[in-house]
Design an enzyme around this catalytic site. Structure first.
Site, PDB file in Angstrom:
ATOM      1  N   CYS A 117      -6.742  -0.391  -0.556  1.00 29.73           N
ATOM      2  CA  CYS A 117      -6.254  -1.205   0.558  1.00 29.73           C
ATOM      3  C   CYS A 117      -5.928  -2.610   0.082  1.00 29.73           C
ATOM      4  CB  CYS A 117      -7.305  -1.239   1.660  1.00 29.73           C
ATOM      5  SG  CYS A 117      -7.007  -2.471   2.923  1.00 29.73           S
ATOM      6  N   GLN A 177     -16.691 -13.373  10.748  1.00 27.20           N
ATOM      7  CA  GLN A 177     -15.224 -13.309  10.745  1.00 27.20           C
ATOM      8  C   GLN A 177     -14.736 -12.639   9.471  1.00 27.20           C
ATOM      9  OE1 GLN A 177     -13.094 -14.158  13.038  1.00 27.20           O
ATOM     10  NE2 GLN A 177     -14.360 -15.316  14.482  1.00 27.20           N
ATOM     11  N   CYS A 180       0.848  -1.196   0.000  1.00 24.83           N
ATOM     12  CA  CYS A 180       0.000   0.000   0.000  1.00 24.83           C
ATOM     13  C   CYS A 180       0.879   1.240   0.000  1.00 24.83           C
ATOM     14  CB  CYS A 180      -0.862   0.042   1.243  1.00 24.83           C
ATOM     15  SG  CYS A 180      -2.077  -1.238   1.316  1.00 24.83           S
ATOM     16  N   CYS A 227      -1.705   5.079   7.166  1.00 26.65           N
ATOM     17  CA  CYS A 227      -2.958   4.378   7.441  1.00 26.65           C
ATOM     18  C   CYS A 227      -2.857   3.672   8.784  1.00 26.65           C
ATOM     19  CB  CYS A 227      -3.212   3.371   6.335  1.00 26.65           C
ATOM     20  SG  CYS A 227      -4.616   2.311   6.621  1.00 26.65           S
ATOM     21  N   CYS A 229      -7.627 -14.523  21.077  1.00 30.64           N
ATOM     22  CA  CYS A 229      -7.116 -13.455  20.208  1.00 30.64           C
ATOM     23  C   CYS A 229      -6.089 -12.610  20.950  1.00 30.64           C
ATOM     24  CB  CYS A 229      -8.263 -12.592  19.688  1.00 30.64           C
ATOM     25  SG  CYS A 229      -9.259 -11.872  20.996  1.00 30.64           S
ATOM     26  N   TYR A 246     -18.831 -18.001  24.627  1.00 32.12           N
ATOM     27  CA  TYR A 246     -18.534 -16.826  23.795  1.00 32.12           C
ATOM     28  C   TYR A 246     -18.735 -17.224  22.322  1.00 32.12           C
ATOM     29  CZ  TYR A 246     -15.965 -15.915  28.147  1.00 32.12           C
ATOM     30  OH  TYR A 246     -15.600 -15.798  29.461  1.00 32.12           O
ATOM     31  N   CYS A 268      -2.628  -1.338   9.123  1.00 33.15           N
ATOM     32  CA  CYS A 268      -1.550  -2.323   9.280  1.00 33.15           C
ATOM     33  C   CYS A 268      -0.442  -1.729  10.141  1.00 33.15           C
ATOM     34  CB  CYS A 268      -0.912  -2.646   7.933  1.00 33.15           C
ATOM     35  SG  CYS A 268      -1.984  -3.546   6.821  1.00 33.15           S
TER      36      CYS A 268
HETATM   37  N1  SAH Z   1     -16.534 -17.733  17.906  1.00 29.46           N
HETATM   38  C1  SAH Z   1     -17.333 -16.570  17.621  1.00 29.46           C
HETATM   39  C2  SAH Z   1     -16.646 -15.258  17.902  1.00 29.46           C
HETATM   40  C3  SAH Z   1     -16.151 -15.058  19.267  1.00 29.46           C
HETATM   41  S1  SAH Z   1     -15.641 -13.400  19.547  1.00 29.46           S
HETATM   42  C4  SAH Z   1     -17.719 -16.552  16.165  1.00 29.46           C
HETATM   43  O1  SAH Z   1     -16.986 -17.039  15.338  1.00 29.46           O
HETATM   44  O2  SAH Z   1     -18.760 -16.014  15.866  1.00 29.46           O
HETATM   45  C5  SAH Z   1     -16.081 -13.252  21.252  1.00 29.46           C
HETATM   46  C6  SAH Z   1     -17.562 -13.221  21.515  1.00 29.46           C
HETATM   47  O3  SAH Z   1     -17.763 -13.137  22.920  1.00 29.46           O
HETATM   48  C7  SAH Z   1     -18.308 -12.036  20.914  1.00 29.46           C
HETATM   49  O4  SAH Z   1     -19.373 -12.525  20.126  1.00 29.46           O
HETATM   50  C8  SAH Z   1     -18.822 -11.258  22.140  1.00 29.46           C
HETATM   51  O5  SAH Z   1     -20.085 -10.669  21.913  1.00 29.46           O
HETATM   52  C9  SAH Z   1     -18.914 -12.344  23.169  1.00 29.46           C
HETATM   53  N2  SAH Z   1     -18.825 -11.928  24.591  1.00 29.46           N
HETATM   54  C10 SAH Z   1     -18.133 -10.918  25.117  1.00 29.46           C
HETATM   55  N3  SAH Z   1     -18.225 -10.931  26.465  1.00 29.46           N
HETATM   56  C11 SAH Z   1     -18.991 -12.003  26.796  1.00 29.46           C
HETATM   57  C12 SAH Z   1     -19.444 -12.546  28.043  1.00 29.46           C
HETATM   58  N4  SAH Z   1     -19.097 -12.003  29.191  1.00 29.46           N
HETATM   59  N5  SAH Z   1     -20.198 -13.655  28.002  1.00 29.46           N
HETATM   60  C13 SAH Z   1     -20.538 -14.236  26.819  1.00 29.46           C
HETATM   61  N6  SAH Z   1     -20.143 -13.752  25.621  1.00 29.46           N
HETATM   62  C14 SAH Z   1     -19.381 -12.643  25.604  1.00 29.46           C
END
Ligand code: SAH
Length: 459
Positions: free
Chosen positions: A165, A288, A71, A77, A414, A317, A80
Protein backbone atom coordinates in the site's frame (compact mmCIF):
# COMPACT_ATOMS: atom_id res chain seq x y z
CA UNK A 1 -30.36 2.46 -22.32
CA UNK A 2 -30.51 -0.78 -20.46
CA UNK A 3 -28.32 -3.20 -18.57
CA UNK A 4 -25.24 -4.41 -20.47
CA UNK A 5 -25.45 -1.67 -23.13
CA UNK A 6 -22.09 -0.21 -24.08
CA UNK A 7 -22.05 3.59 -24.14
CA UNK A 8 -19.49 6.33 -24.81
CA UNK A 9 -19.41 8.94 -22.04
CA UNK A 10 -17.62 12.26 -21.55
CA UNK A 11 -16.88 12.60 -17.82
CA UNK A 12 -17.80 16.09 -16.65
CA UNK A 13 -18.17 15.89 -12.91
CA UNK A 14 -17.26 13.84 -9.88
CA UNK A 15 -19.59 12.45 -7.25
CA UNK A 16 -19.04 12.52 -3.49
CA UNK A 17 -17.65 8.97 -3.63
CA UNK A 18 -15.06 9.98 -6.27
CA UNK A 19 -16.91 8.32 -9.15
CA UNK A 20 -16.90 10.02 -12.56
CA UNK A 21 -20.22 11.44 -13.77
CA UNK A 22 -21.20 11.93 -17.39
CA UNK A 23 -24.46 12.27 -19.28
CA UNK A 24 -25.92 10.08 -22.00
CA UNK A 25 -29.31 11.10 -23.46
CA UNK A 26 -29.78 13.52 -20.56
CA UNK A 27 -29.30 10.76 -18.03
CA UNK A 28 -26.42 10.90 -15.49
CA UNK A 29 -24.18 7.86 -15.30
CA UNK A 30 -21.92 7.17 -12.32
CA UNK A 31 -18.71 5.41 -13.31
CA UNK A 32 -16.15 4.30 -10.71
CA UNK A 33 -12.48 4.98 -11.62
CA UNK A 34 -13.36 7.44 -14.40
CA UNK A 35 -12.16 11.00 -13.79
CA UNK A 36 -13.21 14.44 -15.00
CA UNK A 37 -11.98 14.97 -18.55
CA UNK A 38 -11.91 11.29 -19.57
CA UNK A 39 -13.82 10.06 -22.61
CA UNK A 40 -14.70 6.48 -21.73
CA UNK A 41 -16.53 3.45 -22.93
CA UNK A 42 -18.69 2.01 -20.16
CA UNK A 43 -21.12 -0.83 -19.67
CA UNK A 44 -24.47 -0.12 -17.99
CA UNK A 45 -24.83 -2.15 -14.83
CA UNK A 46 -28.00 -0.71 -13.31
CA UNK A 47 -30.53 1.88 -14.52
CA UNK A 48 -32.85 4.01 -12.39
CA UNK A 49 -35.31 6.56 -13.70
CA UNK A 50 -32.96 9.52 -14.22
CA UNK A 51 -29.56 8.05 -13.52
CA UNK A 52 -27.59 4.84 -13.62
CA UNK A 53 -24.37 3.06 -12.77
CA UNK A 54 -21.90 1.85 -15.38
CA UNK A 55 -18.60 -0.01 -15.31
CA UNK A 56 -15.49 1.51 -16.86
CA UNK A 57 -14.48 -0.71 -19.80
CA UNK A 58 -12.10 1.45 -21.86
CA UNK A 59 -10.54 4.86 -21.61
CA UNK A 60 -10.93 6.26 -25.15
CA UNK A 61 -9.29 9.64 -24.49
CA UNK A 62 -7.61 10.06 -21.11
CA UNK A 63 -8.17 13.23 -19.11
CA UNK A 64 -5.15 15.58 -18.90
CA UNK A 65 -5.47 15.03 -15.13
CA UNK A 66 -5.06 11.27 -15.44
CA UNK A 67 -1.93 9.64 -14.03
CA UNK A 68 -0.89 6.07 -13.36
CA UNK A 69 -1.78 4.82 -9.90
CA UNK A 70 1.20 3.92 -7.74
CA UNK A 71 -0.51 0.85 -6.32
CA UNK A 72 -0.90 -2.05 -8.70
CA UNK A 73 -4.28 -2.88 -7.20
CA UNK A 74 -5.60 0.68 -6.77
CA UNK A 75 -8.90 -0.06 -8.52
CA UNK A 76 -9.71 -3.31 -6.70
CA UNK A 77 -8.62 -2.06 -3.30
CA UNK A 78 -11.30 -0.25 -1.34
CA UNK A 79 -8.86 2.21 0.26
CA UNK A 80 -8.33 4.96 -2.33
CA UNK A 81 -10.89 6.37 -4.76
CA UNK A 82 -8.91 8.88 -6.83
CA UNK A 83 -5.33 7.63 -7.02
CA UNK A 84 -5.47 7.93 -10.81
CA UNK A 85 -6.06 11.68 -10.64
CA UNK A 86 -3.17 14.17 -10.65
CA UNK A 87 -2.60 15.40 -7.09
CA UNK A 88 -3.07 19.09 -7.93
CA UNK A 89 -6.44 18.24 -9.48
CA UNK A 90 -7.37 16.25 -6.39
CA UNK A 91 -6.68 19.34 -4.30
CA UNK A 92 -8.70 21.57 -6.63
CA UNK A 93 -11.59 19.07 -6.48
CA UNK A 94 -11.52 19.08 -2.66
CA UNK A 95 -11.34 22.86 -2.36
CA UNK A 96 -14.29 23.18 -4.76
CA UNK A 97 -16.25 20.67 -2.70
CA UNK A 98 -15.80 22.80 0.44
CA UNK A 99 -16.68 26.04 -1.39
CA UNK A 100 -19.74 24.59 -3.10
CA UNK A 101 -21.13 23.21 0.12
CA UNK A 102 -20.68 26.49 1.94
CA UNK A 103 -22.27 28.44 -0.93
CA UNK A 104 -25.16 26.11 -1.70
CA UNK A 105 -26.01 24.34 1.55
CA UNK A 106 -24.59 26.96 3.87
CA UNK A 107 -26.04 29.96 2.03
CA UNK A 108 -22.81 31.90 2.55
CA UNK A 109 -22.77 34.92 0.20
CA UNK A 110 -20.11 34.57 -2.49
CA UNK A 111 -18.24 37.77 -1.56
CA UNK A 112 -17.96 36.71 2.08
CA UNK A 113 -16.72 33.27 1.12
CA UNK A 114 -14.24 34.66 -1.37
CA UNK A 115 -12.62 36.88 1.21
CA UNK A 116 -12.58 34.08 3.83
CA UNK A 117 -11.45 31.14 1.70
CA UNK A 118 -7.73 30.39 1.79
CA UNK A 119 -5.72 27.94 -0.30
CA UNK A 120 -6.03 24.23 0.43
CA UNK A 121 -3.07 22.73 2.29
CA UNK A 122 -1.83 19.66 0.42
CA UNK A 123 1.14 17.38 1.09
CA UNK A 124 4.53 17.83 -0.58
CA UNK A 125 4.80 14.06 -0.83
CA UNK A 126 1.26 12.62 -0.82
CA UNK A 127 2.30 8.99 -0.27
CA UNK A 128 3.41 6.90 2.74
CA UNK A 129 1.49 9.26 5.01
CA UNK A 130 -0.50 6.73 7.07
CA UNK A 131 0.98 5.77 10.42
CA UNK A 132 -1.45 2.91 10.95
CA UNK A 133 -2.49 -0.16 8.95
CA UNK A 134 -4.72 -3.10 9.80
CA UNK A 135 -4.30 -6.18 7.64
CA UNK A 136 -6.67 -9.14 7.68
CA UNK A 137 -4.96 -12.55 7.64
CA UNK A 138 -6.60 -15.45 5.81
CA UNK A 139 -6.25 -17.88 2.93
CA UNK A 140 -6.52 -17.20 -0.79
CA UNK A 141 -8.59 -19.29 -3.22
CA UNK A 142 -5.79 -21.85 -3.47
CA UNK A 143 -5.70 -22.17 0.29
CA UNK A 144 -2.39 -20.35 0.72
CA UNK A 145 -1.73 -18.22 3.76
CA UNK A 146 -2.15 -14.55 2.92
CA UNK A 147 -2.47 -11.07 4.43
CA UNK A 148 -3.44 -7.87 2.70
CA UNK A 149 -6.45 -5.62 2.31
CA UNK A 150 -10.02 -6.40 1.48
CA UNK A 151 -11.04 -5.70 -2.11
CA UNK A 152 -13.67 -2.90 -2.14
CA UNK A 153 -16.95 -3.92 -0.46
CA UNK A 154 -15.90 -7.59 -0.06
CA UNK A 155 -14.01 -9.73 2.43
CA UNK A 156 -11.74 -11.10 -0.26
CA UNK A 157 -8.11 -10.42 0.62
CA UNK A 158 -5.79 -8.82 -1.95
CA UNK A 159 -2.44 -10.27 -0.92
CA UNK A 160 0.40 -8.04 0.23
CA UNK A 161 2.97 -8.74 -2.51
CA UNK A 162 0.50 -7.36 -5.06
CA UNK A 163 -0.40 -4.34 -3.12
CA UNK A 164 2.33 -2.84 -0.97
CA UNK A 165 0.00 0.00 0.00
CA UNK A 166 1.57 3.25 -1.19
CA UNK A 167 -0.16 5.22 1.56
CA UNK A 168 1.29 3.12 4.38
CA UNK A 169 4.77 2.91 5.90
CA UNK A 170 7.43 0.99 4.01
CA UNK A 171 8.10 -1.13 7.13
CA UNK A 172 4.67 -2.79 6.87
CA UNK A 173 5.80 -5.15 4.13
CA UNK A 174 8.70 -6.61 6.16
CA UNK A 175 6.52 -7.05 9.23
CA UNK A 176 3.87 -8.99 7.32
CA UNK A 177 6.41 -11.15 5.50
CA UNK A 178 8.00 -12.17 8.81
CA UNK A 179 4.63 -12.96 10.37
CA UNK A 180 3.44 -15.04 7.41
CA UNK A 181 6.73 -16.98 7.21
CA UNK A 182 6.53 -17.67 10.96
CA UNK A 183 2.92 -18.86 10.70
CA UNK A 184 3.84 -21.12 7.79
CA UNK A 185 6.81 -22.61 9.63
CA UNK A 186 4.94 -23.34 12.86
CA UNK A 187 1.63 -24.26 11.19
CA UNK A 188 -0.27 -21.46 12.87
CA UNK A 189 -3.68 -21.07 11.32
CA UNK A 190 -5.22 -17.86 10.06
CA UNK A 191 -8.71 -17.02 11.24
CA UNK A 192 -11.60 -18.23 9.08
CA UNK A 193 -14.57 -15.86 9.39
CA UNK A 194 -17.20 -18.31 8.15
CA UNK A 195 -16.16 -21.17 10.43
CA UNK A 196 -15.16 -18.85 13.32
CA UNK A 197 -12.05 -21.01 13.68
CA UNK A 198 -8.29 -20.49 13.35
CA UNK A 199 -6.02 -18.16 15.32
CA UNK A 200 -4.61 -15.03 13.65
CA UNK A 201 -7.30 -12.53 12.59
CA UNK A 202 -5.57 -9.24 11.91
CA UNK A 203 -2.20 -7.56 12.13
CA UNK A 204 -2.16 -3.96 13.34
CA UNK A 205 0.98 -1.96 12.58
CA UNK A 206 1.60 1.57 13.85
CA UNK A 207 4.58 3.81 13.42
CA UNK A 208 5.63 6.97 15.23
CA UNK A 209 6.75 9.12 12.31
CA UNK A 210 8.72 11.52 14.50
CA UNK A 211 10.26 8.90 16.80
CA UNK A 212 10.62 6.04 14.29
CA UNK A 213 9.07 3.65 16.84
CA UNK A 214 7.16 0.65 15.46
CA UNK A 215 4.28 -1.28 17.02
CA UNK A 216 2.90 -4.64 15.95
CA UNK A 217 -0.26 -6.08 17.47
CA UNK A 218 -1.62 -9.46 16.35
CA UNK A 219 -5.34 -9.86 16.89
CA UNK A 220 -6.02 -13.47 17.79
CA UNK A 221 -8.97 -15.77 18.31
CA UNK A 222 -7.30 -17.46 21.28
CA UNK A 223 -5.39 -16.77 24.48
CA UNK A 224 -1.84 -16.80 23.14
CA UNK A 225 0.37 -17.41 20.11
CA UNK A 226 2.43 -20.64 20.16
CA UNK A 227 6.20 -20.00 19.93
CA UNK A 228 5.61 -16.27 20.32
CA UNK A 229 9.22 -15.92 21.58
CA UNK A 230 10.45 -16.92 18.10
CA UNK A 231 8.12 -14.44 16.45
CA UNK A 232 9.18 -11.71 18.88
CA UNK A 233 12.84 -12.39 18.21
CA UNK A 234 12.36 -12.08 14.46
CA UNK A 235 10.15 -9.01 14.55
CA UNK A 236 12.38 -7.23 17.06
CA UNK A 237 15.17 -7.25 14.48
CA UNK A 238 13.24 -4.73 12.37
CA UNK A 239 14.73 -1.29 13.07
CA UNK A 240 12.51 0.81 15.35
CA UNK A 241 10.54 -2.12 16.77
CA UNK A 242 9.34 -0.98 20.19
CA UNK A 243 6.14 -2.82 21.02
CA UNK A 244 4.86 -6.31 20.15
CA UNK A 245 1.51 -7.27 21.62
CA UNK A 246 -1.49 -9.43 20.96
CA UNK A 247 -5.13 -8.49 21.29
CA UNK A 248 -7.59 -11.18 22.31
CA UNK A 249 -10.73 -11.18 20.18
CA UNK A 250 -12.73 -14.43 20.40
CA UNK A 251 -16.01 -12.92 19.24
CA UNK A 252 -17.75 -13.63 15.96
CA UNK A 253 -17.67 -10.01 14.86
CA UNK A 254 -16.51 -7.50 12.26
CA UNK A 255 -14.95 -5.39 15.01
CA UNK A 256 -11.21 -5.78 14.51
CA UNK A 257 -9.66 -5.25 17.93
CA UNK A 258 -10.39 -7.18 21.11
CA UNK A 259 -10.30 -5.26 24.39
CA UNK A 260 -7.62 -7.29 26.15
CA UNK A 261 -4.03 -6.52 25.18
CA UNK A 262 -1.06 -8.69 26.23
CA UNK A 263 2.53 -7.60 25.73
CA UNK A 264 4.74 -10.16 24.00
CA UNK A 265 7.91 -8.11 23.71
CA UNK A 266 9.05 -4.57 24.58
CA UNK A 267 6.60 -1.90 25.71
CA UNK A 268 2.81 -1.90 25.49
CA UNK A 269 2.81 1.44 23.65
CA UNK A 270 4.80 3.67 21.32
CA UNK A 271 5.38 7.41 21.53
CA UNK A 272 4.91 10.03 18.87
CA UNK A 273 4.60 13.79 18.58
CA UNK A 274 2.22 16.18 16.90
CA UNK A 275 4.10 19.47 16.86
CA UNK A 276 5.67 19.77 20.32
CA UNK A 277 3.04 17.64 22.07
CA UNK A 278 3.97 14.07 22.99
CA UNK A 279 1.48 11.20 22.82
CA UNK A 280 1.49 7.65 24.18
CA UNK A 281 -0.18 5.39 21.62
CA UNK A 282 -1.45 1.95 22.69
CA UNK A 283 -2.99 -0.59 20.32
CA UNK A 284 -6.46 0.58 21.33
CA UNK A 285 -5.85 4.33 21.44
CA UNK A 286 -7.24 6.63 18.83
CA UNK A 287 -4.52 8.63 17.08
CA UNK A 288 -4.75 10.70 13.92
CA UNK A 289 -3.48 8.61 10.99
CA UNK A 290 -1.72 11.43 9.14
CA UNK A 291 0.36 13.22 11.77
CA UNK A 292 2.06 15.58 9.29
CA UNK A 293 -1.22 17.08 8.09
CA UNK A 294 -2.78 16.90 11.56
CA UNK A 295 -0.17 19.34 12.76
CA UNK A 296 -1.10 21.72 9.92
CA UNK A 297 -4.85 21.33 10.55
CA UNK A 298 -4.62 21.87 14.29
CA UNK A 299 -2.03 24.59 13.74
CA UNK A 300 -4.65 26.43 11.68
CA UNK A 301 -7.25 25.83 14.42
CA UNK A 302 -4.84 27.31 16.96
CA UNK A 303 -4.12 30.31 14.74
CA UNK A 304 -7.84 30.90 14.14
CA UNK A 305 -8.49 30.69 17.89
CA UNK A 306 -6.32 33.82 18.27
CA UNK A 307 -5.18 33.08 21.82
CA UNK A 308 -3.18 35.47 24.01
CA UNK A 309 -2.78 33.34 27.13
CA UNK A 310 -5.84 34.49 29.06
CA UNK A 311 -8.73 32.86 27.25
CA UNK A 312 -11.15 30.22 28.44
CA UNK A 313 -11.53 27.70 25.64
CA UNK A 314 -13.93 24.77 25.24
CA UNK A 315 -12.87 21.95 22.93
CA UNK A 316 -15.92 19.86 22.08
CA UNK A 317 -15.55 16.33 20.65
CA UNK A 318 -11.97 16.45 21.95
CA UNK A 319 -11.00 12.77 21.48
CA UNK A 320 -7.63 12.13 23.13
CA UNK A 321 -7.20 15.88 23.51
CA UNK A 322 -4.95 16.55 20.54
CA UNK A 323 -6.46 19.97 19.90
CA UNK A 324 -6.99 20.71 23.61
CA UNK A 325 -3.30 20.17 24.38
CA UNK A 326 -2.27 22.23 21.37
CA UNK A 327 -4.51 25.07 22.61
CA UNK A 328 -3.59 24.74 26.28
CA UNK A 329 -0.07 26.02 25.67
CA UNK A 330 -1.50 29.38 24.57
CA UNK A 331 -4.78 29.61 26.49
CA UNK A 332 -5.70 30.44 30.08
CA UNK A 333 -7.83 27.36 30.63
CA UNK A 334 -9.04 24.61 28.30
CA UNK A 335 -12.02 22.29 28.86
CA UNK A 336 -12.47 19.23 26.67
CA UNK A 337 -15.65 17.19 26.19
CA UNK A 338 -15.68 13.71 24.68
CA UNK A 339 -18.07 10.75 24.67
CA UNK A 340 -15.51 7.88 24.86
CA UNK A 341 -14.23 7.40 28.43
CA UNK A 342 -10.99 5.69 27.31
CA UNK A 343 -10.17 8.68 25.08
CA UNK A 344 -10.56 10.99 28.09
CA UNK A 345 -8.22 8.72 30.09
CA UNK A 346 -5.69 9.11 27.27
CA UNK A 347 -6.27 12.86 27.15
CA UNK A 348 -5.57 13.20 30.89
CA UNK A 349 -2.45 11.04 30.68
CA UNK A 350 -1.22 12.99 27.67
CA UNK A 351 -1.78 16.28 29.49
CA UNK A 352 0.22 14.98 32.47
CA UNK A 353 3.00 13.57 30.26
CA UNK A 354 3.41 17.01 28.70
CA UNK A 355 3.25 18.89 32.00
CA UNK A 356 0.05 20.64 30.92
CA UNK A 357 -1.99 21.69 33.95
CA UNK A 358 -4.59 24.02 32.47
CA UNK A 359 -6.64 21.39 30.61
CA UNK A 360 -9.64 19.64 32.19
CA UNK A 361 -11.79 16.98 30.58
CA UNK A 362 -15.44 15.90 30.82
CA UNK A 363 -16.78 12.54 29.69
CA UNK A 364 -20.19 12.64 28.03
CA UNK A 365 -22.19 13.69 25.03
CA UNK A 366 -21.41 17.25 24.03
CA UNK A 367 -25.15 17.86 23.49
CA UNK A 368 -25.80 16.91 27.14
CA UNK A 369 -22.66 18.06 28.97
CA UNK A 370 -22.53 21.57 27.49
CA UNK A 371 -26.21 22.57 28.01
CA UNK A 372 -26.16 21.00 31.45
CA UNK A 373 -23.06 22.86 32.64
CA UNK A 374 -24.35 26.06 31.10
CA UNK A 375 -27.69 25.81 32.93
CA UNK A 376 -26.24 24.65 36.26
CA UNK A 377 -22.88 26.39 36.47
CA UNK A 378 -23.17 29.19 33.93
CA UNK A 379 -19.96 28.20 32.20
CA UNK A 380 -18.55 30.69 29.70
CA UNK A 381 -16.01 30.69 26.88
CA UNK A 382 -13.95 33.17 24.90
CA UNK A 383 -13.38 30.63 22.19
CA UNK A 384 -15.16 27.34 21.40
CA UNK A 385 -13.53 24.75 19.18
CA UNK A 386 -15.55 21.85 17.78
CA UNK A 387 -14.29 18.80 15.87
CA UNK A 388 -17.42 16.65 15.50
CA UNK A 389 -17.79 13.33 13.66
CA UNK A 390 -19.29 13.32 10.15
CA UNK A 391 -22.82 14.03 11.28
CA UNK A 392 -21.79 17.44 12.58
CA UNK A 393 -22.98 19.18 15.77
CA UNK A 394 -26.26 18.37 17.46
CA UNK A 395 -28.75 21.24 17.55
CA UNK A 396 -28.43 21.47 21.37
CA UNK A 397 -24.68 22.03 21.01
CA UNK A 398 -25.16 24.81 18.45
CA UNK A 399 -27.85 26.49 20.58
CA UNK A 400 -25.75 26.41 23.74
CA UNK A 401 -22.67 27.67 21.93
CA UNK A 402 -24.66 30.68 20.72
CA UNK A 403 -25.99 31.32 24.25
CA UNK A 404 -22.44 31.23 25.62
CA UNK A 405 -21.55 34.07 23.22
CA UNK A 406 -17.88 33.24 22.64
CA UNK A 407 -15.94 35.80 20.58
CA UNK A 408 -14.85 33.10 18.18
CA UNK A 409 -15.99 29.64 17.14
CA UNK A 410 -13.44 27.44 15.39
CA UNK A 411 -15.14 24.60 13.54
CA UNK A 412 -12.94 21.67 12.45
CA UNK A 413 -14.90 19.42 10.10
CA UNK A 414 -14.44 16.12 8.27
CA UNK A 415 -17.62 16.59 6.22
CA UNK A 416 -18.20 19.85 4.30
CA UNK A 417 -21.95 19.17 4.00
CA UNK A 418 -22.63 19.09 7.74
CA UNK A 419 -20.17 21.95 8.25
CA UNK A 420 -22.23 24.01 5.80
CA UNK A 421 -25.50 23.11 7.58
CA UNK A 422 -24.07 24.16 10.96
CA UNK A 423 -22.48 27.33 9.55
CA UNK A 424 -25.91 28.32 8.23
CA UNK A 425 -27.33 28.13 11.75
CA UNK A 426 -24.41 30.01 13.28
CA UNK A 427 -24.57 32.77 10.65
CA UNK A 428 -28.28 33.20 11.40
CA UNK A 429 -27.43 33.42 15.11
CA UNK A 430 -24.96 36.29 15.19
CA UNK A 431 -21.73 34.77 13.84
CA UNK A 432 -19.91 35.46 10.58
CA UNK A 433 -17.34 33.42 8.69
CA UNK A 434 -13.91 35.05 8.73
CA UNK A 435 -11.48 32.39 7.56
CA UNK A 436 -11.82 28.98 5.92
CA UNK A 437 -8.97 26.62 5.20
CA UNK A 438 -9.20 23.12 3.74
CA UNK A 439 -6.49 20.61 4.62
CA UNK A 440 -5.86 17.40 2.73
CA UNK A 441 -5.45 14.78 5.44
CA UNK A 442 -6.17 11.81 3.16
CA UNK A 443 -4.58 12.21 -0.29
CA UNK A 444 -6.00 9.86 -2.99
CA UNK A 445 -9.28 9.47 -1.11
CA UNK A 446 -12.29 11.78 -1.49
CA UNK A 447 -12.14 12.98 2.11
CA UNK A 448 -11.35 16.58 2.98
CA UNK A 449 -10.96 18.35 6.32
CA UNK A 450 -11.88 21.97 6.82
CA UNK A 451 -11.19 24.46 9.55
CA UNK A 452 -13.49 27.43 9.66
CA UNK A 453 -13.37 30.45 11.93
CA UNK A 454 -16.52 32.37 12.83
CA UNK A 455 -16.54 35.67 14.75
CA UNK A 456 -19.35 37.09 16.83
CA UNK A 457 -20.79 40.16 15.14
CA UNK A 458 -22.49 42.96 17.06
CA UNK A 459 -26.22 42.87 16.53
N1 SAH B 1 -9.92 16.21 17.85
C1 SAH B 1 -9.94 14.82 18.21
C2 SAH B 1 -10.70 13.94 17.25
C3 SAH B 1 -12.10 14.30 17.00
S1 SAH B 1 -12.95 13.05 16.11
C4 SAH B 1 -8.54 14.27 18.27
O1 SAH B 1 -7.68 14.73 17.56
O2 SAH B 1 -8.32 13.36 19.03
C5 SAH B 1 -14.56 13.23 16.82
C6 SAH B 1 -14.66 12.78 18.25
O3 SAH B 1 -15.99 13.02 18.70
C7 SAH B 1 -14.40 11.30 18.49
O4 SAH B 1 -13.39 11.17 19.47
C8 SAH B 1 -15.75 10.76 19.00
O5 SAH B 1 -15.60 9.74 19.97
C9 SAH B 1 -16.36 11.99 19.60
N2 SAH B 1 -17.84 12.03 19.68
C10 SAH B 1 -18.74 11.49 18.85
N3 SAH B 1 -19.99 11.84 19.21
C11 SAH B 1 -19.88 12.64 20.31
C12 SAH B 1 -20.83 13.32 21.14
N4 SAH B 1 -22.12 13.26 20.89
N5 SAH B 1 -20.35 14.06 22.15
C13 SAH B 1 -19.02 14.15 22.40
N6 SAH B 1 -18.09 13.52 21.65
C14 SAH B 1 -18.51 12.77 20.61
Amino acid sequence: MQKNDLVTVQIEDMGTGGEGIGKVDGCALFIKDAIIGDLVEAKIMKMKKNYGYARLMNILTPSPARQNARCREARRCGGCQIQEMDYRQQLAFKKDKVENNLLRLGGVPREILESAMEGIIGMDEPFRYRNKAQYPVGRDREGRLTAGFYAGRTHQIIPVPDMDCALGAEDNQAVLEKILAFMEEYSISPYDEEAHAGLVRHVLIRKGFTTGELMVCLVINGESIPHSDVLAKRLSQIPGMTSITCSINREKTNVIMGNEIRTIWGQSYITDYIGPVKFHISPLSFFQVNPVQTEKLYGAALEFAGLTGKETVWDLYCGIGTISLFLAREAGQVYGVEIVPQAIEDAKNNAAANGIENARFHVGKAEEVLPDLYEKEGIRADVIVVDPPRKGCEQAVLETMVKMQPERIVYVSCDPATLARDVKYLRESGYEIKRVKAVDMFPHTVHVETVCCLHRVNS
